[in-house]
Design a protein around this motif. Structure first.
Motif, short mmCIF file in Angstrom:
data_model
loop_
_atom_site.label_atom_id
_atom_site.label_comp_id
_atom_site.label_asym_id
_atom_site.label_seq_id
_atom_site.Cartn_x
_atom_site.Cartn_y
_atom_site.Cartn_z
N ASP A 193 0.81 -1.21 0.00
CA ASP A 193 0.00 0.00 0.00
C ASP A 193 0.85 1.27 0.00
N LEU A 194 2.14 1.13 0.09
CA LEU A 194 3.04 2.29 0.10
C LEU A 194 4.23 1.94 -0.78
N ALA A 195 4.63 2.85 -1.66
CA ALA A 195 5.83 2.62 -2.47
C ALA A 195 7.05 2.98 -1.64
N LEU A 196 8.08 2.19 -1.76
CA LEU A 196 9.27 2.40 -0.93
C LEU A 196 9.87 3.78 -1.17
N ALA A 197 9.77 4.27 -2.40
CA ALA A 197 10.32 5.60 -2.71
C ALA A 197 9.63 6.69 -1.89
N ASP A 198 8.40 6.41 -1.46
CA ASP A 198 7.66 7.41 -0.68
C ASP A 198 7.90 7.30 0.82
N LEU A 199 8.78 6.37 1.22
CA LEU A 199 8.99 6.14 2.66
C LEU A 199 9.49 7.38 3.40
N PRO A 200 10.53 8.08 2.90
CA PRO A 200 11.04 9.22 3.69
C PRO A 200 9.97 10.27 3.99
N GLY A 201 9.19 10.63 2.99
CA GLY A 201 8.15 11.64 3.20
C GLY A 201 7.11 11.17 4.20
N ALA A 202 6.70 9.90 4.05
CA ALA A 202 5.69 9.35 4.95
C ALA A 202 6.23 9.27 6.38
N PHE A 203 7.49 8.93 6.48
CA PHE A 203 8.13 8.83 7.80
C PHE A 203 8.12 10.20 8.49
N ASP A 204 8.59 11.20 7.77
CA ASP A 204 8.69 12.54 8.35
C ASP A 204 7.32 13.08 8.75
N ALA A 205 6.32 12.79 7.91
CA ALA A 205 4.97 13.25 8.20
C ALA A 205 4.46 12.60 9.48
N GLY A 206 4.73 11.32 9.64
CA GLY A 206 4.28 10.60 10.84
C GLY A 206 4.89 11.19 12.10
N ILE A 207 6.19 11.45 12.07
CA ILE A 207 6.86 12.03 13.24
C ILE A 207 6.31 13.42 13.55
N ARG A 208 6.10 14.19 12.51
CA ARG A 208 5.58 15.54 12.71
C ARG A 208 4.19 15.49 13.35
N ASP A 209 3.35 14.60 12.86
CA ASP A 209 1.98 14.51 13.39
C ASP A 209 1.97 14.12 14.87
N LEU A 210 2.84 13.19 15.26
CA LEU A 210 2.78 12.66 16.63
C LEU A 210 3.64 13.46 17.61
N LEU A 211 4.78 13.96 17.13
CA LEU A 211 5.71 14.62 18.06
C LEU A 211 5.83 16.12 17.81
N GLY A 212 5.29 16.58 16.68
CA GLY A 212 5.36 18.01 16.41
C GLY A 212 6.75 18.52 16.09
#
Lengths: 498, 498
Positions: free
Chosen positions: B373-392
């Motif tokens: 459900d996620l392309a590996l190339a999109d991992l960095p962006g998705a990772f950063d978004a997740g951290i931002r959402d949870l930890l600000g």
């Protein structure tokens, strides 16, 4: 080539299991927590069984036969490797499983009982268990002899000193025994005319001893990137291949025995670290038996490091290490201490003049016991008579007589001669090395072992097991093993020295 | 019973090989000379293959079937043991040899490249190698899923956390994620109203840190007769069974991280040392997966040793160990330092309030990547978004983002959730322990872990793998795993404290 390649892979796997066992055994004897003993015994037993199964797999006879039949395509090292594979396979497969089991049980039971019997000097208590060990060793000798085409004792000996035979040992040991009592008398007389060695006042902290030992190991040529020095109750050289682990034990009242022990084990380690790299995991790349191994430890410890030249190098290092001064710390006194001769009862404490006597007696007795020419009940008397004849001292009890060593109770029959064969070989090799590289003694004064090591590498270490012990000695020194060079060495060191 | 007995012997042998591997790996990471690395890799590979061959021998399916068919004669532990044998066999035999090999090669290549890619913060350079790892992990997940009757990600998870499933994790993690941003905001606000922790002036010599660590290990209940503490680059709990070896690393400028690390590993070690003795070498006697293991390390480190009560005991020991005095060495200040909350980028440095955010993001992403459900190339962006959402906080580069951990490059997919499941489980178990033994907190003030350990032994450690993780939690605490107790613990420690 197909069968040979398959065998190489099989033996590489065996080498992995055996070198893993080397580390587990090292760990067991150095740093393992006491509560892990039972579990470690289980691990070692399981890996030993696995190695044995790999060696005696049902396809092995066919593989060995096919590889031998196609032997024309093999080069000299591969042919030597195949010959060693056959020899190792014969040793492993010759003895039926129930005899392996019976011998192993007999050894374990006797070894356990031996500790108490020795403490109590009670040979009678050990006799029935030792008799069982002996009977099983005779069975093993018969079975291996039949498989290898050897006389029984030769078949036992072949495990520790491949290719060696009683017929080769007997004349050498006869010469040695013949000259020993007279030589010892002369040495003691000569020694009594010299000033007595001055005592060295301790304590010598373990940390300082360890630092000095490490300094000397490196000087001798130990590669610390492929080995370690640690502490254990009984010093040994273990590990394996690219990971050679030597140990020592420290006595804060006496730094000398630990230091010489480290240099002895470093000699073993140099051999291990100098084996041919491309054959490290193959039978042809193994060290060539216990005689050659002991020759390397004794060449470093006895020939090189107890020489007057090396002690010149050693003395200032020792003074610096322990921050001492005075006449007792000069090379003269240190050398006198390191070459003190004193007939005693305990083999492992013996000097190089009297050590052979301990081995000659044991060799004579164990060959007679295996042949059935001596009753085990008569061992203590025969032992004491042998020591008295060669060293002129009277064994006071069996604790300091035939019960002192673990070898017989533990089933290590055929091992004893390798100690003195090693000492004789060391003298012969060291003389050949100095002939080829006359600068060796002068370099030892500087603590420079490079010329010696440069000679040992191609002449001994890098030959691995590609040829037999006798051939290594002959190629390296120009002639067959003889007691005369060892005897000349002893006369020079102990009679000519001022 | 015959088939079952044969299986027990087989698995005891596997246990010997695996615990031997535990020692070899410990040695590799602590004291092995550098030059032995290649040889050790060979030993480990060979013993791993041998263990795998023992596990997947051609007679295993029949043995497992025969033992199951005759299952009526087995008692509860034996039945559990047989079930674990079946599970372990399925994991080992489900993946064809060529896929095992391909996955192993992909992991090795990617792990090697990862070190440089992380240093350079260069995700693109790693992408093709990581893609290969991911594809092979998907294949493995498919193969294991088919054999175990599980969805692909669940099949990966089952290796690390037997019996756990996404369906069980998702609601717990959802609750946790929902409350996290608000809680973090409150904690930071509450913390800002407290006095800032006073700095502790070093240096703290390694020798003194080691002595203090050993003192505390013993206080917690580590059996030094069946384990050791040593030094390694990355701390771990290794060895095995009766020989549990934990490691730490020392920083002379900061004793706290090493000390808390030792207490963490001691928690792991207590679990290993407390497993049921008569089942130590059998599958049913193993620790119950990584979630339960992490619960034990975090229960000791986070729940017990960062509690105000334990810090009362710790403070005078620390003052004595380093010979210091002053307000910064009082329990108040030490506790404030040990419970400092600070959102950061690096998972392994995170406090217990923000740690779950790092895991929640990784869990969400790795399940999506395995599912496609996620392309590996999109991992960095998705990772950063997740951290931002949870930890600000905004991840500045991939080095401090999706490249920071070794797990994905090394092929450890399905592992991440066990960290936070362990933290949640620890809170739930510790609360149940205090309910059952209300004296626990007062005893921690005296450095007495006996009541806590007395509760953990029967309720967790001695259950081994005789039942599933969920059953252990339910039996020990009275209900299923829930995020609410962990959240309550965080509120109590970080919002109620003065």
């Amino acid at each position: 080539m197909q069968a040979y390649r398959t065998l190489e892979k099989r033996f590489a796997r065996i080498s992995d299991v055996e070198s893993a066992l080397g580390i587990l055994n090292w760990d067991n004897d150095t740093i393992m927590p006491a509560g892990a003993a039972g579990q470690r015994a289980g691990q070692v037993a399981t890996l030993s069984v696995i190695a044995h199964e790999l060696m005696t797999g049902p396809d092995m006879p066919d593989l060995l036969q096919d590889a031998s039949a196609a032997g024309d395509g093999l080069d000299a090292w591969q042919r030597a490797n195949l010959a060693e594979m056959r020899r190792l396979h014969a040793h492993s497969s010759a003895v039926p499983a129930d005899l392996v089991d019976a011998a192993s049980r007999a050894n374990s039971a006797c070894e356990r009982a031996w500790r108490e019997a020795r403490a109590n000097s009670d040979f009678k208590a050990l006799l029935p268990l030792l008799q069982e060990v002996l009977l099983r060793q005779r069975d093993v000798a018969q079975a291996k002899g039949a498989a290898l085409g050897l006389a029984p004792y030769d078949a036992l000996l072949d495990l520790y000193d491949p290719g060696n035979r009683m017929a080769l040992i007997d004349p050498v040991f006869r010469d040695l025994a013949a000259g020993l009592p007279a030589l010892l008398g002369q040495v003691l007389e000569h020694q009594s005319a010299l000033p007595a060695p001055l005592p060295l006042q301790g304590p010598f902290p373990v940390e300082l001893q360890t630092r000095l030992a490490a300094r000397l190991m490196r000087a001798v040529g130990f590669d610390t990137g492929r080995g370690r020095l640690d502490t254990s109750t009984h010093p040994f050289c273990g590990g394996g291949n690219d990971d050679v682990r030597i140990t020592t034990r420290y006595d804060e009242a006496d730094f000398g025995s630990s230091l010489m022990g480290v240099l002895h084990e470093t000699g073993h380690a140099l051999y291990e670290q100098g084996r041919p790299r491309e054959w490290l995991a193959q039978p042809a790349g193994r060290a060539r038996g216990m005689t050659m191994h002991e020759s390397q430890s004794l060449l470093i410890e006895m020939q090189a490091c107890r020489s007057r030249e090396f002690v010149e190098f050693l003395a200032p290092l020792v003074r610096e290490a322990f921050d001492r001064e005075g006449p007792e710390w000069q090379a003269d006194n240190l050398h006198r201490r390191l070459t003190r001769v004193s007939p005693g009862f305990i083999r492992v404490d013996a000097d190089e003049v009297t050590y052979p006597a301990h081995v000659l007696v044991r060799y004579r007795l164990e060959t007679a016991l295996i042949a059935g020419d001596l009753a085990l009940a008569d061992l203590p008397g025969a032992f004491d008579a042998g020591i008295r004849d060669l060293l002129g001292i009277v064994v006071p009890d069996d604790r300091r007589g035939c019960l002192q060593d673990i070898h017989w109770p533990a089933g290590l029959w055929g091992y004893f001669p390798t100690y003195t064969l090693g000492a004789i070989t060391a003298a012969q090799l060291f003389e050949a090395a100095r002939r080829a590289k006359p600068e060796i003694p002068a370099r030892l004064v500087q603590g420079d072992f490079r010329p010696l090591l440069d000679w040992l590498r191609p002449n001994v270490h890098e030959r691995g097991s590609s040829v037999g012990t006798a051939e290594i000695v002959r190629d390296a020194t120009g002639f067959d093993l003889t007691a005369s060079i060892y005897q000349r060495h002893l006369r020079r060191r102990y009679l000519d020295a001022a």
